[in-house]
Design a protein around this motif. Sequence first.
Motif, PDB file in Angstrom:
ATOM      1  N   SER A   1       0.842  -1.186   0.000  1.00 53.77           N
ATOM      2  CA  SER A   1       0.000   0.000   0.000  1.00 53.77           C
ATOM      3  C   SER A   1       0.882   1.242   0.000  1.00 53.77           C
ATOM      4  CB  SER A   1      -0.896   0.019   1.238  1.00 53.77           C
ATOM      5  OG  SER A   1      -1.812  -1.041   1.217  1.00 53.77           O
ATOM      6  N   GLY A   2       0.448   2.263  -0.730  1.00 50.31           N
ATOM      7  CA  GLY A   2       1.213   3.502  -0.722  1.00 50.31           C
ATOM      8  C   GLY A   2       0.963   4.328  -1.967  1.00 50.31           C
TER       9      GLY A   2
ATOM     10  N   ASP B   1      -3.988   0.381  -2.749  1.00 51.52           N
ATOM     11  CA  ASP B   1      -4.186  -0.471  -1.579  1.00 51.52           C
ATOM     12  C   ASP B   1      -4.909  -1.729  -2.028  1.00 51.52           C
ATOM     13  OD1 ASP B   1      -4.229  -0.464   1.638  1.00 51.52           O
ATOM     14  OD2 ASP B   1      -6.082  -1.371   0.877  1.00 51.52           O
TER      15      ASP B   1
ATOM     16  N   ALA C   1       4.816   6.519   8.171  1.00 49.36           N
ATOM     17  CA  ALA C   1       5.095   6.071   6.810  1.00 49.36           C
ATOM     18  C   ALA C   1       6.427   6.584   6.282  1.00 49.36           C
ATOM     19  CB  ALA C   1       3.969   6.523   5.887  1.00 49.36           C
TER      20      ALA C   1
ATOM     21  N   GLY D   1       6.776   5.552   2.311  1.00 48.91           N
ATOM     22  CA  GLY D   1       6.294   4.252   1.904  1.00 48.91           C
ATOM     23  C   GLY D   1       7.327   3.583   1.018  1.00 48.91           C
TER      24      GLY D   1
ATOM     25  N   PHE E   1       3.476  -2.212   5.166  1.00 51.55           N
ATOM     26  CA  PHE E   1       2.742  -1.682   4.017  1.00 51.55           C
ATOM     27  C   PHE E   1       2.096  -2.765   3.159  1.00 51.55           C
ATOM     28  CE2 PHE E   1       5.935   1.524   5.050  1.00 51.55           C
ATOM     29  CZ  PHE E   1       5.150   2.667   5.127  1.00 51.55           C
TER      30      PHE E   1
ATOM     31  N   ARG F   1      -0.408  -6.461   6.684  1.00 51.28           N
ATOM     32  CA  ARG F   1      -0.084  -5.553   7.777  1.00 51.28           C
ATOM     33  C   ARG F   1      -1.192  -5.580   8.833  1.00 51.28           C
ATOM     34  NH1 ARG F   1      -1.022   0.494   5.184  1.00 51.28           N
ATOM     35  NH2 ARG F   1      -3.249   0.322   4.874  1.00 51.28           N
TER      36      ARG F   1
END
Length: 340
Positions: free
Chosen positions: A15-16, A122, A195, A230, A327, A331
């Motif tokens: 994710s990021g 995501d 992050a 991230g 991430f 998680r």
Amino acid sequence: MRSTLRLPAPDHYASGWYRFAYRYDFAPGDVRPLHLFGRDLVAFCGEDGQVKVLDAHCPHLGAHLGHGGIVVGNCVQCPFHGWQWDGLGKNQAIPNEPKPSPATIRSWRTVERDGICYLWFDQDDRDPDWEPGPLLPEGSADEYFLLDESVVGTWEGVQVYPQSIVENVADASHFKFIHGSGEIPDIHQYSVEGALFRSKFVYEWGAGYESTWLTPNGPIPSEVFTESWGLGIVITRYFGIPEMIQVTGATPIDGRTSVVSSALFVRRATPETIEIDPLRRRLVKHLLEQPEHDLTVWENMAILERPLFRRSEARIYTALREWAGGFYPSRSAAPASLTS
């Protein structure tokens, strides 16, 4: 010293925020197909100058909006039957119909920072829990040249994981053996803040040489600050030489390949400077060549579950990999928000 940290599976996208374009890539009316994260997407720039990203296929009969689609106002119009979709994925018009359809297309969250366009990914389609901060110091945007093709490098379809690029911020030794520095830098500090992962390297430009093209009067003490936002954005800030900010990252195309990009924000020699001078231009060329050297390793390396870390590097690598693990889809908690 060995580590038993387990890395996520290669096809688990973190994710990021990831770069999908530079702002100079788009003028109002432009439409571009994209293929990222194993999905077909379309990016378009409306008359308002905002770049938006949607899933690519019109839900009417499946036409790809990025191949033949056009911009109408702030919508992208399907090339097949003229259905119009806005930046939120809502249908705004259907030819010869009194009302739009309630159907929607998935819209991807986007932000722009200093001329770089990012989208949020995501795996479970959760909303962003942080945003990338500004690249340039507050109030200093006019002190740097705008991004254009002369200060950007892009490598399409390379076999590299985004995390491999991020791990450079924990790796002092590769400065010497990959990038040809005269010495191995010292890592003076590192820290984790939600992050954001930061590190600071201290070394000399031109170490071991009486004179180089960059250091004609001998070695120059330098500090290099790195920030990873991230796993898609790595910022490197160079001091001691003409100040530059380098933004590097990999955006997954599929489970094994990515598009790698690197861009340089070059500080003007004086506020009146309108062109990059020869020394800075040569430094830009040099810095944009460095990812080529990294890619030779990144594309052919194995991702080891139990790497043989040296004692001096184990602490920072362990901290970074534990942070990076947060991430991925498994998680247990979202990283805290970044502060601007």
